[in-house]
Design a protein around this motif. Structure first.
Motif, PDB file in Angstrom:
ATOM      1  N   LYS A   1       5.416   9.764  62.769  1.00 21.26           N
ATOM      2  CA  LYS A   1       6.488  10.664  62.346  1.00 21.26           C
ATOM      3  C   LYS A   1       7.595  10.731  63.395  1.00 21.26           C
ATOM      4  O   LYS A   1       8.788  10.746  63.050  1.00 21.26           O
ATOM      5  N   THR A   2       7.219  10.774  64.659  1.00 18.27           N
ATOM      6  CA  THR A   2       8.211  10.868  65.734  1.00 18.27           C
ATOM      7  C   THR A   2       9.096   9.629  65.770  1.00 18.27           C
ATOM      8  O   THR A   2      10.328   9.720  65.863  1.00 18.27           O
ATOM      9  N   ILE A   3       8.469   8.455  65.702  1.00 16.82           N
ATOM     10  CA  ILE A   3       9.246   7.211  65.765  1.00 16.82           C
ATOM     11  C   ILE A   3      10.100   7.046  64.510  1.00 16.82           C
ATOM     12  O   ILE A   3      11.275   6.657  64.601  1.00 16.82           O
ATOM     13  N   GLU A   4       9.545   7.350  63.360  1.00 15.57           N
ATOM     14  CA  GLU A   4      10.324   7.223  62.123  1.00 15.57           C
ATOM     15  C   GLU A   4      11.511   8.175  62.117  1.00 15.57           C
ATOM     16  O   GLU A   4      12.585   7.842  61.605  1.00 15.57           O
ATOM     17  N   SER A   5      11.344   9.358  62.709  1.00 20.62           N
ATOM     18  CA  SER A   5      12.461  10.295  62.825  1.00 20.62           C
ATOM     19  C   SER A   5      13.555   9.719  63.712  1.00 20.62           C
ATOM     20  O   SER A   5      14.754   9.832  63.411  1.00 20.62           O
ATOM     21  N   SER A   6      13.154   9.079  64.810  1.00 26.67           N
ATOM     22  CA  SER A   6      14.139   8.448  65.697  1.00 26.67           C
ATOM     23  C   SER A   6      14.840   7.296  64.990  1.00 26.67           C
ATOM     24  O   SER A   6      16.058   7.109  65.140  1.00 26.67           O
TER      25      SER A   6
ATOM     26  N   LEU B   1      18.802   6.773  64.467  1.00 20.92           N
ATOM     27  CA  LEU B   1      19.486   5.557  64.904  1.00 20.92           C
ATOM     28  C   LEU B   1      20.224   4.909  63.749  1.00 20.92           C
ATOM     29  O   LEU B   1      21.325   4.370  63.914  1.00 20.92           O
ATOM     30  N   ARG B   2      19.632   4.957  62.567  1.00 17.31           N
ATOM     31  CA  ARG B   2      20.281   4.401  61.382  1.00 17.31           C
ATOM     32  C   ARG B   2      21.560   5.174  61.052  1.00 17.31           C
ATOM     33  O   ARG B   2      22.578   4.596  60.665  1.00 17.31           O
ATOM     34  N   GLU B   3      21.505   6.495  61.210  1.00 15.87           N
ATOM     35  CA  GLU B   3      22.638   7.339  60.832  1.00 15.87           C
ATOM     36  C   GLU B   3      23.670   7.473  61.941  1.00 15.87           C
ATOM     37  O   GLU B   3      24.880   7.439  61.679  1.00 15.87           O
ATOM     38  N   TRP B   4      23.203   7.641  63.190  1.00 15.98           N
ATOM     39  CA  TRP B   4      24.113   7.983  64.280  1.00 15.98           C
ATOM     40  C   TRP B   4      24.293   6.867  65.315  1.00 15.98           C
ATOM     41  O   TRP B   4      25.204   6.943  66.140  1.00 15.98           O
TER      42      TRP B   4
END
Length: 274
Positions: free
Chosen positions: A187-192, A196-199
Motif C-alpha cells: 500500500k505504501t509503495i503503490e501510494s507513492s 509520482l504518476r500525478e505529481w
C-alpha cells in the motif's frame, strides 16, 4: 572454474557480515549477525574471526560484540575519492540543501537498499528554516548511508524510474522480503507510485533518531548508460505537512534533477556490480 566457487562463496558471506551493520546498530553480537545474514552461527564466528584479523571488524567495548573497524573506512574513503558522481554532484546538492535548509541525497540501489552516493546537509543559515537541523547533522545520515528501498521516498522514486518489467521484479522481491508486513509495504509503495504518476514526486514520513521527518524524492537518469538514480530531500522540521513540503521543495528539487542530468551526462558509470 569449479574450484573457484568456495572462495567466491566465502567472500560473499564475509561481505554479508559487513553489510549487516547499520548506523542504528553500530555493534552486533554473533547471534545478531547470524540472524541478519541468515548464516549459521558457526560460520559467522569463523568469518568474524577472519575479518577481525584483517582489520575490517574489531571488538566493541566489553569484548563480546563486534563493530566495523578502520579497514572498512579505508575502502569507503578510496571509493569516495574515486567516484565521479560524488565529485560532480556534491556542489549542486549542497547548494540545494542550503537553499531549502534541508538534507539532500542522491542515491542508487544496493540490493534492496538505497545507497547515498552524494549528500548535502543544511547549514542552518536559511531564514526560512522552521525546525532544528539536528536530524540532518546526525552522523547517522550522509554518504554511504543505506536506507530501506521499501520504506523511503528515495527508494520509491528509484523504483518508479525503472522500466515496468524491472520495477515489477523489484516490487515482488521487496514484498517477499517484507514477510508479514507485505500488505502494508504494498500500500505504501503503490501510494507513492500514484503520487509520482500525478505529481512527478512522492513523499513519505521517515524515522531518524526516534523522530519522524518528511522526505520527498523523484527519479532521474545519469551518465552515458542512463543509470537510474533518485534525488530526495529531508526536511529539518519534525512531522511536517507532506503536501506543503512537496509544494515548497518540488520546484527546486526538479530543477536540481535536471541540472544533475546534464552535469552527469558524460560520466561512464553503471550500477553497483556493473
Amino acid at each position: 572454474m569449479p574450484h573457484d566457487a568456495p572462495v567466491t562463496l566465502t567472500l560473499d558471506r564475509g561481505l554479508q557480515v559487513l553489510r549487516a551493520f547499520r548506523a542504528h546498530s553500530a555493534s552486533l553480537c554473533a547471534s545478531e549477525l547470524a540472524q541478519r545474514t541468515g548464516l549459521p552461527r558457526t560460520a559467522v564466528a569463523r568469518l568474524a574471526a577472519t575479518l577481525l584479523h584483517l582489520g575490517y571488524l574489531r571488538h566493541a567495548a566489553g569484548g563480546t560484540r563486534f563493530e566495523l573497524a578502520s579497514g572498512v573506512a579505508g575502502i569507503g574513503q578510496a571509493w569516495l575519492d574515486a567516484d565521479p558522481i560524488a565529485r560532480a554532484a556534491t556542489p549542486v546538492i549542497q547548494a540545494l540543501a542550503d537553499k531549502l535548509d534541508m538534507a539532500v541525497a542522491l542515491a542508487v540501489p544496493d540490493q534492496l537498499d538505497m545507497l547515498t552516493v552524494a549528500y548535502g546537509a543544511a547549514s542552518g543559515g536559511s531564514t526560512g528554516s522552521t525546525g532544528s537541523t539536528a536530524c540532518v547533522e546526525s552522523p547517522r545520515v550522509g554518504v554511504g548511508r543505506l536506507a530501506p528501498m521499501e520504506r523511503t521516498a528515495i527508494g520509491h522514486a528509484w523504483l518508479w524510474g525503472l522500466p515496468e518489467y524491472e520495477r515489477r521484479r523489484y516490487f515482488l522481491r521487496l514484498l517477499e522480503a517484507a514477510g508479514a508486513q507485505a500488505s502494508m509495504i504494498r500500500k505504501t509503495i503503490e501510494s507513492s507510485f500514484e503520487a509520482l504518476r500525478e505529481w512527478g514526486v512522492c513523499a513519505t514520513q521517515e524515522i531518524f533518531e526516534q523522530a519522524a521527518y518528511g522526505s520527498i524524492a523523484l527519479p532521474l537518469r545519469a551518465g552515458q548508460w542512463r543509470m537510474p538514480m533518485a534525488l530526495g530531500v529531508t526536511t529539518t522540521e519534525s512531522a511536517p505537512d507532506l503536501a506543503a513540503l512537496r509544494a515548497r521543495a518540488f520546484p527546486d528539487l526538479s530543477h536540481a534533477a535536471r541540472e544533475l542530468t546534464v552535469l552527469l551526462a558524460d560520466i561512464r558509470v553503471g550500477p553497483p556490480g556493473h
